[in-house]
Design a protein around this motif. Structure first.
Motif, PDB file in Angstrom:
ATOM      1  N   ASP A   1       0.812  -1.216   0.000  1.00  0.00           N
ATOM      2  CA  ASP A   1       0.000   0.000   0.000  1.00  0.00           C
ATOM      3  C   ASP A   1       0.846   1.267   0.000  1.00  0.00           C
ATOM      4  O   ASP A   1       0.483   2.266  -0.608  1.00  0.00           O
ATOM      5  N   PHE A   2       2.014   1.230   0.685  1.00  0.00           N
ATOM      6  CA  PHE A   2       2.796   2.473   0.746  1.00  0.00           C
ATOM      7  C   PHE A   2       3.388   2.825  -0.616  1.00  0.00           C
ATOM      8  O   PHE A   2       3.698   3.987  -0.875  1.00  0.00           O
TER       9      PHE A   2
ATOM     10  N   ARG B   1       1.611   2.496  -3.381  1.00  0.00           N
ATOM     11  CA  ARG B   1       0.490   3.230  -3.980  1.00  0.00           C
ATOM     12  C   ARG B   1       0.459   4.665  -3.442  1.00  0.00           C
ATOM     13  O   ARG B   1       0.228   5.613  -4.192  1.00  0.00           O
ATOM     14  N   THR B   2       0.729   4.816  -2.128  1.00  0.00           N
ATOM     15  CA  THR B   2       0.781   6.162  -1.559  1.00  0.00           C
ATOM     16  C   THR B   2       1.843   6.998  -2.264  1.00  0.00           C
ATOM     17  O   THR B   2       1.605   8.157  -2.614  1.00  0.00           O
TER      18      THR B   2
ATOM     19  N   ARG C   1       3.027   6.620  -5.236  1.00  0.00           N
ATOM     20  CA  ARG C   1       2.549   6.970  -6.572  1.00  0.00           C
ATOM     21  C   ARG C   1       1.557   8.114  -6.496  1.00  0.00           C
ATOM     22  O   ARG C   1       1.599   9.047  -7.284  1.00  0.00           O
TER      23      ARG C   1
ATOM     24  N   LEU D   1      -4.277   5.344 -11.263  1.00  0.00           N
ATOM     25  CA  LEU D   1      -3.515   4.462 -10.383  1.00  0.00           C
ATOM     26  C   LEU D   1      -4.152   3.082 -10.280  1.00  0.00           C
ATOM     27  O   LEU D   1      -3.910   2.344  -9.326  1.00  0.00           O
TER      28      LEU D   1
ATOM     29  N   PHE E   1      -6.219   7.076   1.920  1.00  0.00           N
ATOM     30  CA  PHE E   1      -6.748   5.728   1.733  1.00  0.00           C
ATOM     31  C   PHE E   1      -7.396   5.179   3.002  1.00  0.00           C
ATOM     32  O   PHE E   1      -7.297   5.745   4.084  1.00  0.00           O
TER      33      PHE E   1
ATOM     34  N   THR F   1      -1.146   0.528   6.670  1.00  0.00           N
ATOM     35  CA  THR F   1      -0.190   0.014   5.691  1.00  0.00           C
ATOM     36  C   THR F   1       0.183   1.045   4.628  1.00  0.00           C
ATOM     37  O   THR F   1       0.989   0.754   3.754  1.00  0.00           O
ATOM     38  N   CYS F   2      -0.416   2.238   4.715  1.00  0.00           N
ATOM     39  CA  CYS F   2      -0.209   3.196   3.631  1.00  0.00           C
ATOM     40  C   CYS F   2       1.050   4.025   3.790  1.00  0.00           C
ATOM     41  O   CYS F   2       1.430   4.756   2.885  1.00  0.00           O
ATOM     42  N   LEU F   3       1.681   3.947   4.942  1.00  0.00           N
ATOM     43  CA  LEU F   3       2.938   4.671   5.128  1.00  0.00           C
ATOM     44  C   LEU F   3       4.082   3.678   5.052  1.00  0.00           C
ATOM     45  O   LEU F   3       3.966   2.530   5.474  1.00  0.00           O
TER      46      LEU F   3
END
Ligand code: ADP
Ligand code: MG
Lengths: 320, 329
Positions: free
Chosen positions: A217-218, A220-221, A223, B57, B96, B101-103
């Motif tokens: 996921d990071f 995608r962040t 991007r 994306l 998101f 999990t996004c970092l």
């Protein structure tokens, strides 16, 4: 962290005990002390000479503690290894410690460049195929990797010796020279063969790691905030992929010292790998067990080093 | 004047066993300046894919197959990759659902926001860091200076989402796409994050495309609502009109299943069944397999767009029939 290292060490001692025991059992299931003596003295040695050799080398004692609690080979085996008293070679009575000392240099001069070259070749290649994932570049790369992996090391050795050594005459077919100016000429062939035979597996492994990290996921962040694919690969994916890659590399470091068995044997490099291969061929128990013992020690140290190196690249890792 | 963002005929497909399967199909909506548009629907409706399609994306092997996404008249789908990168994070930012999990776990959170700033502005790291600290304070991160050097695993889910919001706002984008920004958080934290988004939106007057499956969130924040089902829009309306007088049977079902609107003690009625997977979506009205109002054309014909009131769009055979009847043909 001290407690952590201690825990790992005590676990390691258990492993070393087990390895030494296994080696003892396996060796003496297929080989009797008489066989060792005969290999050292020659097939035609008379029985008295063999008996005398066994007495001199301590092989007149029984193998097991239940045969003689105070004087048996198994206990002697442990005692000598754990006190680092390696003794003399069963094959030619040379002091083992000295032989090891003379073999470390040649081994390291092959294995260290091999490891470094392997990484320098495998990581950019795997980044490349991972970057072009699901294109024909990626598929070609994977195909070549599998091809490189499926070819036997022996074929590489023979092929390289024939083509580069004999037909093209670029480098000597085998041999060794500790003169630093001559050394690279002798190391060229084994290095080429070593990198070729190892790079396929490494690239495939690193590629998998990179692809796995690329789908996080990071990424995608990154991007979504406008980072370029190249930047994502080098800054975000590579940093995270270093964690499993480090394991692979640090785990390999101990084996730099034990040498490369096949490469050394075939290219006539007088390193620890050659010593081990010779010891196996000569039924040289005292040398073989020393190499195995040192190998298992290094393996355990390598595992501890791997765990500690996690702490360097992964901020989540703490040692309690 | 045209809208800030105009999405037209957007279609996003994933390869399936028998050809491409659309997961976003013929979506069209406008997002005005400083407007909050909620995109609502059950899980699996294609909300996230719609958002990701706007920013180009969509994860491989999916791809945007047709349509246009115009930002101030410029079609993002036609832009070269480098130009698109200058849109992402600078003019359109996204946060998101999964702050966990996004970092990036191996980089300090401050550095990740600094990166977002420096990707779009020629600014020194010291200045970018100072701005990040101010942003952290603005999004309500306590002790912002110390938090700059924290790693994601040292922060709670709520704090991580605040970091994501700070990152998204760091370059003052005109549009924020928020994909279920509170779904993964505790209820109390959810309310705080929603309040934060509302305050930030008012101060900065940015447009938000707010994706949610929760009409409570819609009630808090949205000016207008687009309801999505199985890859298609079913109803678009002003928030008040939609909540007080939902026209599409699916919207009515969603509203009925909302706890805040139910009478005490009443069992929440659910829409029976779940959103089928994209390769099993019916050929007529996508909702026809679960619709109580279903009649003869529903399974066969895709309902066309009707405009029962100005600014209100519905795709439903039943609504269409009643409109026709009301107009006396
Ligand atoms: N990587 C993928 N490959 C194939 N299908 C996918 C993929 N990601 C999502 N989908 C499909 O797209 C549909 C819409 O997903 P999504 O946009 O995530 O829905 P929502 O955000 O509304 O819950 C889902 O039915 C899902 O099955
Ligand atoms: Mg979603």
């Amino acid at each position: 962290m001290g407690a952590y290292v201690l825990r790992r060490l005590s676990y390691g001692i258990g492993v070393v005990f087990g390895v030494l025991f296994l080696l003892f059992i396996l060796f003496f299931t297929v080989t009797k002390p008489d066989d060792i003596a005969r290999r050292a003295l020659g097939e035609k040695a008379p029985p008295e000479v063999i008996e005398q050799w066994k007495i001199n080398h301590g092989y007149d004692r029984p193998l097991w503690p239940w045969q003689d609690w105070d004087d048996n080979l198994l206990f002697d085996h442990y005692e000598r290894m754990l006190t680092f008293d390696f003794g003399l070679s069963d094959a030619d009575d040379s002091p083992i410690t000295e032989r090891i000392a003379s073999g470390v240099g040649p081994s390291l001069s092959l294995t260290v460049p091999l490891l470094v070259l392997g990484i320098l070749v495998a990581i950019p290649l795997s980044l490349l195929v991972a970057f072009f994932r699901e294109t024909y570049i990626d598929r070609m790369g994977v195909f070549l990797c599998v091809l490189a992996m499926s070819v036997s090391m022996l074929l590489y050795i023979i092929g390289a010796q024939f083509l580069i050594g004999k037909v093209l005459r670029w480098y000597p077919i085998s041999g060794f020279d500790s003169n630093l100016l001559m050394l690279p000429r002798f190391l060229a062939l084994p290095l080429i063969v070593g990198v070729l035979s190892g790079v396929g597996g490494d690239v495939r492994f690193y590629r998998t790691v990179f692809l796995e990290e690329s789908s996080r996921d990071f990424v995608r962040t990154a991007r979504a905030k406008g980072a370029s694919e190249a930047r994502i690969m080098t800054r975000h994916v590579l940093r995270n992929a270093m964690i499993p890659i480090l394991t692979n590399v640090v785990l390999a470091i101990p084996f730099l010292f034990t040498g490369a068995l096949l490469l050394e044997a075939f290219f006539g490099i007088p390193g620890l790998g050659s010593i081990t291969v010779d010891a196996i061929a000569a039924n040289d128990f005292s040398t073989l067990r020393t190499m195995v013992f040192i190998g298992s020690l290094l393996f355990i140290l390598g595992q501890i080093a791997t765990d500690l190196s996690y702490g360097l690249v992964d901020p989540r890792v703490r040692f309690e | 004047m045209s809208a800030l963002l105009e999405v037209r005929g957007l279609r996003t497909v994933f390869p399936g066993e028998s050809g491409p399967v659309p997961v976003v199909d013929d979506i069209a909506f406008d997002l005005d300046r400083s407007e909050v548009l909620a995109l609502v629907g059950e899980s699996g409706s294609g909300k996230s894919m719609t958002a990701l399609s706007i920013l180009r994306l969509v994860p491989k092997p999916g791809r945007v197959d047709a349509g246009a996404v115009a930002l101030e008249g410029e079609n993002l789908l036609d832009l070269p990759v480098t130009a698109m990168r200058r849109i992402r994070g600078r003019r359109i930012s996204m946060i998101f659902q999964e702050p966990m999990t996004c970092l990036n776990p191996v980089l300090p959170v401050g550095a990740q926001v600094v990166e977002a700033i420096q990707l779009h502005e020629a600014i020194s790291t010291v200045d970018a860091r100072a701005r990040t600290r101010d942003l952290f304070a603005e999004v309500g991160i306590p002790d912002p200076e110390a938090r700059l050097d924290a790693y994601p695993h040292q922060l709670s889910g709520g704090l991580k989402q605040r970091v994501m919001i700070a990152m998204a706002l760091s370059t003052r984008p005109e549009i924020l796409i928020a994909d279920e920004p509170t779904t993964a958080l505790d209820v109390t934290v959810q309310a705080q994050i929603l309040a934060l988004l509302r305050d930030l939106q008012r101060e900065r007057r940015m447009a938000i495309l707010l994706i949610t499956h929760d009409l409570g969130t819609v009630n808090e924040l949205a000016d207008r609502v687009a309801v999505m089902y199985a890859g298609r829009l079913v109803e678009v309306a002003e928030r008040r009109a939609l909540l007080s007088e939902p026209l599409h049977p699916y919207t009515r079902g969603l509203l009925r299943s909302m706890p805040a609107l139910a009478r005490p003690g009443e069992r929440l009625p659910e829409i029976p069944g779940v959103v089928p997977p994209p390769d099993q979506w019916p050929s007529g009205c996508r909702f026809s397999t679960r619709c109580a109002e279903r009649f003869e054309p529903c399974a066969d014909r895709v309902p066309s767009e009707t405009e029962p009131a100005p600014g209100r769009r519905v795709w439903c055979h039943d609504v269409e029939r009643r409109l026709d009847g009301g107009a006396g043909k």
